[in-house]
Design a protein around this motif. Structure first.
Motif, mmCIF file in Angstrom:
data_model
loop_
_atom_site.group_PDB
_atom_site.id
_atom_site.type_symbol
_atom_site.label_atom_id
_atom_site.label_comp_id
_atom_site.label_asym_id
_atom_site.label_seq_id
_atom_site.Cartn_x
_atom_site.Cartn_y
_atom_site.Cartn_z
ATOM 1 N N TYR A 88 0.844 -1.196 0.000
ATOM 2 C CA TYR A 88 0.000 0.000 0.000
ATOM 3 C C TYR A 88 0.877 1.243 0.000
ATOM 4 C CZ TYR A 88 -3.994 -2.919 1.255
ATOM 5 O OH TYR A 88 -4.990 -3.865 1.259
ATOM 6 N N SER A 89 0.461 2.243 -0.760
ATOM 7 C CA SER A 89 1.068 3.560 -0.751
ATOM 8 C C SER A 89 -0.047 4.576 -0.934
ATOM 9 C CB SER A 89 2.115 3.701 -1.862
ATOM 10 O OG SER A 89 2.719 4.981 -1.834
ATOM 11 N N VAL A 90 -0.438 5.223 0.158
ATOM 12 C CA VAL A 90 -1.580 6.139 0.137
ATOM 13 C C VAL A 90 -1.208 7.414 0.892
ATOM 14 C CG1 VAL A 90 -3.284 4.277 -0.003
ATOM 15 C CG2 VAL A 90 -2.568 5.128 2.236
ATOM 16 N N SER A 91 -1.875 8.489 0.534
ATOM 17 C CA SER A 91 -1.694 9.759 1.228
ATOM 18 C C SER A 91 -2.889 10.000 2.134
ATOM 19 C CB SER A 91 -1.544 10.913 0.230
ATOM 20 O OG SER A 91 -0.342 10.795 -0.505
ATOM 21 N N LEU A 92 -2.645 10.096 3.414
ATOM 22 C CA LEU A 92 -3.719 10.335 4.357
ATOM 23 C C LEU A 92 -4.301 11.731 4.136
ATOM 24 C CD1 LEU A 92 -2.154 8.734 7.567
ATOM 25 C CD2 LEU A 92 -3.700 7.700 5.880
ATOM 26 N N VAL A 93 -5.607 11.819 4.226
ATOM 27 C CA VAL A 93 -6.327 13.023 3.810
ATOM 28 C C VAL A 93 -6.024 14.228 4.695
ATOM 29 C CG1 VAL A 93 -8.625 14.031 3.502
ATOM 30 C CG2 VAL A 93 -8.166 11.679 2.754
ATOM 31 N N ASN A 136 2.925 -9.139 10.620
ATOM 32 C CA ASN A 136 2.855 -9.408 9.179
ATOM 33 C C ASN A 136 3.218 -8.208 8.315
ATOM 34 O OD1 ASN A 136 1.982 -12.156 9.442
ATOM 35 N ND2 ASN A 136 -0.084 -11.404 9.898
ATOM 36 N N ILE A 137 3.798 -7.156 8.915
ATOM 37 C CA ILE A 137 4.289 -6.022 8.139
ATOM 38 C C ILE A 137 5.805 -6.153 8.007
ATOM 39 C CG2 ILE A 137 4.627 -3.513 8.122
ATOM 40 C CD1 ILE A 137 1.959 -3.182 9.449
ATOM 41 N N THR A 138 6.280 -6.251 6.761
ATOM 42 C CA THR A 138 7.721 -6.377 6.529
ATOM 43 C C THR A 138 8.407 -5.015 6.504
ATOM 44 O OG1 THR A 138 7.344 -6.418 4.138
ATOM 45 C CG2 THR A 138 7.458 -8.543 5.273
ATOM 46 N N SER A 139 7.688 -3.963 6.116
ATOM 47 C CA SER A 139 8.214 -2.601 6.190
ATOM 48 C C SER A 139 7.041 -1.628 6.169
ATOM 49 C CB SER A 139 9.195 -2.295 5.055
ATOM 50 O OG SER A 139 8.521 -2.243 3.813
ATOM 51 N N GLY A 140 7.210 -0.518 6.871
ATOM 52 C CA GLY A 140 6.163 0.491 6.908
ATOM 53 C C GLY A 140 6.732 1.834 7.303
ATOM 54 N N SER A 141 6.186 2.903 6.724
ATOM 55 C CA SER A 141 6.666 4.236 7.054
ATOM 56 C C SER A 141 5.554 5.253 6.860
ATOM 57 C CB SER A 141 7.876 4.620 6.191
ATOM 58 O OG SER A 141 7.493 4.714 4.824
ATOM 59 N N ILE A 142 5.677 6.376 7.569
ATOM 60 C CA ILE A 142 4.736 7.475 7.432
ATOM 61 C C ILE A 142 5.525 8.774 7.339
ATOM 62 C CG2 ILE A 142 4.449 7.471 9.952
ATOM 63 C CD1 ILE A 142 1.842 8.747 7.442
ATOM 64 N N ASN A 143 5.217 9.583 6.343
ATOM 65 C CA ASN A 143 5.755 10.939 6.252
ATOM 66 C C ASN A 143 4.750 11.839 6.953
ATOM 67 O OD1 ASN A 143 6.176 13.676 5.294
ATOM 68 N ND2 ASN A 143 7.579 12.821 3.776
ATOM 69 N N TYR A 144 5.116 12.325 8.125
ATOM 70 C CA TYR A 144 4.150 13.066 8.934
ATOM 71 C C TYR A 144 3.703 14.358 8.254
ATOM 72 C CZ TYR A 144 5.658 9.897 12.636
ATOM 73 O OH TYR A 144 5.944 8.780 13.387
ATOM 74 N N ASN A 145 4.583 14.991 7.509
ATOM 75 C CA ASN A 145 4.229 16.264 6.877
ATOM 76 C C ASN A 145 3.275 16.085 5.704
ATOM 77 O OD1 ASN A 145 5.835 17.890 8.600
ATOM 78 N ND2 ASN A 145 7.661 17.355 7.425
ATOM 79 N N THR A 146 3.550 15.120 4.841
ATOM 80 C CA THR A 146 2.719 14.912 3.649
ATOM 81 C C THR A 146 1.604 13.913 3.874
ATOM 82 O OG1 THR A 146 4.091 13.123 2.773
ATOM 83 C CG2 THR A 146 4.729 15.389 2.209
ATOM 84 N N GLY A 147 1.735 13.059 4.901
ATOM 85 C CA GLY A 147 0.743 12.018 5.132
ATOM 86 C C GLY A 147 0.944 10.772 4.298
ATOM 87 N N LEU A 148 2.062 10.668 3.542
ATOM 88 C CA LEU A 148 2.294 9.488 2.706
ATOM 89 C C LEU A 148 2.575 8.279 3.589
ATOM 90 C CD1 LEU A 148 2.662 8.211 -0.086
ATOM 91 C CD2 LEU A 148 5.091 8.848 0.047
ATOM 92 N N LEU A 149 1.730 7.274 3.478
ATOM 93 C CA LEU A 149 1.834 6.036 4.240
ATOM 94 C C LEU A 149 2.172 4.896 3.294
ATOM 95 C CD1 LEU A 149 1.340 4.309 6.859
ATOM 96 C CD2 LEU A 149 -1.055 4.161 6.123
ATOM 97 N N THR A 150 3.258 4.180 3.568
ATOM 98 C CA THR A 150 3.633 3.013 2.772
ATOM 99 C C THR A 150 3.691 1.793 3.677
ATOM 100 O OG1 THR A 150 5.996 3.441 3.057
ATOM 101 C CG2 THR A 150 4.943 4.392 1.133
ATOM 102 N N LEU A 151 3.078 0.706 3.224
ATOM 103 C CA LEU A 151 3.033 -0.530 4.002
ATOM 104 C C LEU A 151 3.288 -1.709 3.078
ATOM 105 C CD1 LEU A 151 -0.262 0.196 5.990
ATOM 106 C CD2 LEU A 151 2.061 0.285 6.934
ATOM 107 N N GLN A 152 4.156 -2.607 3.501
ATOM 108 C CA GLN A 152 4.391 -3.859 2.788
ATOM 109 C C GLN A 152 4.085 -5.004 3.738
ATOM 110 O OE1 GLN A 152 8.336 -3.939 1.124
ATOM 111 N NE2 GLN A 152 7.901 -2.350 -0.387
ATOM 112 N N PHE A 153 3.101 -5.838 3.341
ATOM 113 C CA PHE A 153 2.709 -6.994 4.144
ATOM 114 C C PHE A 153 3.320 -8.254 3.542
ATOM 115 C CE2 PHE A 153 -0.593 -3.806 4.715
ATOM 116 C CZ PHE A 153 -0.853 -3.843 6.081
ATOM 117 N N ASN A 154 3.428 -9.298 4.358
ATOM 118 C CA ASN A 154 3.928 -10.569 3.837
ATOM 119 C C ASN A 154 2.807 -11.424 3.248
ATOM 120 O OD1 ASN A 154 2.564 -11.514 6.076
ATOM 121 N ND2 ASN A 154 4.421 -12.077 7.220
#
Length: 407
Positions: free
Chosen positions: A173-178, A212-230
């Protein structure tokens, strides 16, 4: 009744430019407003040339002398406005006895600046020109705003977002939080894998972790959330708090949780983020009691604001009625007995640290029994950090404007 004159400020035990700076409140060293070098020492030419960071710890104290003492509720302290000397000042809350070597010097520092844009009464947004863009403006925290005529305290916003969908049926997943920017440490990601529901969280530094998350990050300023599940994750939703501020250069735009009661002009208005300290009230509590049948009532003890000092005190019974006492900081406090009032003196104020009447003791005490109590003063600590950038010029009189409040 509590009076404004009951609130006083004091230095700590140690004012030094090393890790030993800080410690307990020094009741003999009151800070007097308007006095040169009242808190910080003179900045040397070498410090101005190469840059420096100087720390000092002060204590906001309730010195109401009534018995029982009158508490001061909801204390707060704010730096309002910036320095006139080219340096910067920051503040954060401190412990009763902590020193600089144990202080987290990197995060949580607030401060003040000039009002960047005029605003009318009823405004729910403020722009503050801080000296730099590294000041913290927490959600649901008081701001102090003042000009030559008016002053007020208003809360910053604290807006929660729940159940925002990030998608379903994917492994990546790669989404920008509203509602970015996102307040650090508030993100919760809910998801379902194989019929089981899980929750991931952020660590306040941008990493998102969970089962079950292999990597995840959040850019607090832009809201970009990236998640990689197994594996494929379904029904991915997010809860978080919207951060109340954002910086553009050194100007912070801050959303407020309530309306500003007055109009303020940018020409003569300053504002600052409060360090919220809680109640200024002396207290005594039992840390540990080692006795088969002895009892002790904290409520029967008597405290005075001008006597109570932070300490952890060990009372050791030498017989069924007699004991000796010593404080972690005060040292030996002499001997006492459960058949009379025990009131060891604060060595600096000559007022009892506390008074334990005979009625506080109950049951059967025996030789070797131990009572450990914690004494809290009617005061709270604030660390202030002075950053002198390299190349800062000389200023004959550098001032720091502050504002305090109690209920």
């Amino acid at each position: 009744m509590l009076q404004a004159a009951d609130i006083k400020f004091y230095h700590s035990d140690k004012a030094a430019n090393d890790g030993t700076c800080g410690g307990r409140m020094n009741e003999l060293s009151q800070i007097v407003s308007g006095v040169k070098y009242a808190v910080f020492p003179a900045v040397t030419s070498d410090q101005r040339a190469s840059g420096a960071g100087i720390f000092r710890k002060i204590h906001m104290a309730n010195r109401n002398g009534e018995t029982p003492p009158e508490p001061a509720y909801n204390a707060r302290f704010a730096i309002v406005g910036d320095s006139n000397g080219g340096d910067r000042f920051y503040a954060k809350s401190g412990g009763y006895a902590d020193i600089k070597s144990t202080l987290d010097t990197s995060t949580g520092w607030t401060g003040g600046g000039a009002l960047h844009a005029s605003m009318s009464a009823g405004a729910t947004m403020i722009q503050i020109a801080f000296p730099a863009n590294d000041y913290d403006v927490p959600n649901n925290r008081y701001l102090a705003i003042m000009d030559t005529s008016n002053r007020c305290w208003v809360k910053t916003a604290d807006e929660a977002v729940t159940g925002e969908s990030a998608g379903t049926g994917e492994a990546n997943y790669s989404v920008s939080l509203v509602s970015a920017p996102v307040d650090e440490g508030t993100l919760k990601v809910h998801y379902t894998i194989g019929g089981n529901t899980y929750m991931a969280v952020d660590d306040g530094s941008g990493a998102v972790t969970g089962v079950n998350i292999t990597s995840g990050s959040i850019n607090y300023n832009t809201g970009l959330l990236t998640l990689q599940f197994n594996n494929q994750a379904d029904d991915v939703t997010c809860d978080y708090a919207q951060r109340c501020f954002s910086f553009s250069g050194n100007v912070a735009t801050v959303k407020l949780g309530e309306q500003v009661p007055y109009s303020f002009n940018s020409a003569d208005t300053t504002a600052g983020v409060a360090v919220e300290l809680g109640d200024l009230e002396a207290s005594l509590s039992v840390m540990q009691k080692t006795s088969a049948a002895g009892g002790f009532s904290v409520g029967a003890c008597v405290l005075k604001n001008t006597g109570a000092a932070y300490d952890e005190i060990t009372i050791m019974f030498t017989s069924g009625t007699a004991f000796s006492a010593a404080g972690l900081y005060e040292g030996s406090l002499g001997n006492g007995t459960i058949n009379g009032t025990y009131a060891p003196l604060n060595k600096r104020t000559s007022v009892p640290l506390f008074s334990i009447p005979a009625s506080a003791w109950s049951g059967v005490w025996a030789s070797g029994d131990v009572l450990e109590i914690r004494l809290i003063p009617a005061a709270k600590a604030v660390w202030i950090k002075n950053i002198i950038p390299a190349g800062t010029g000389h200023t004959a009189i550098n001032t720091l404007k502050t504002l305090w409040h109690v209920d």
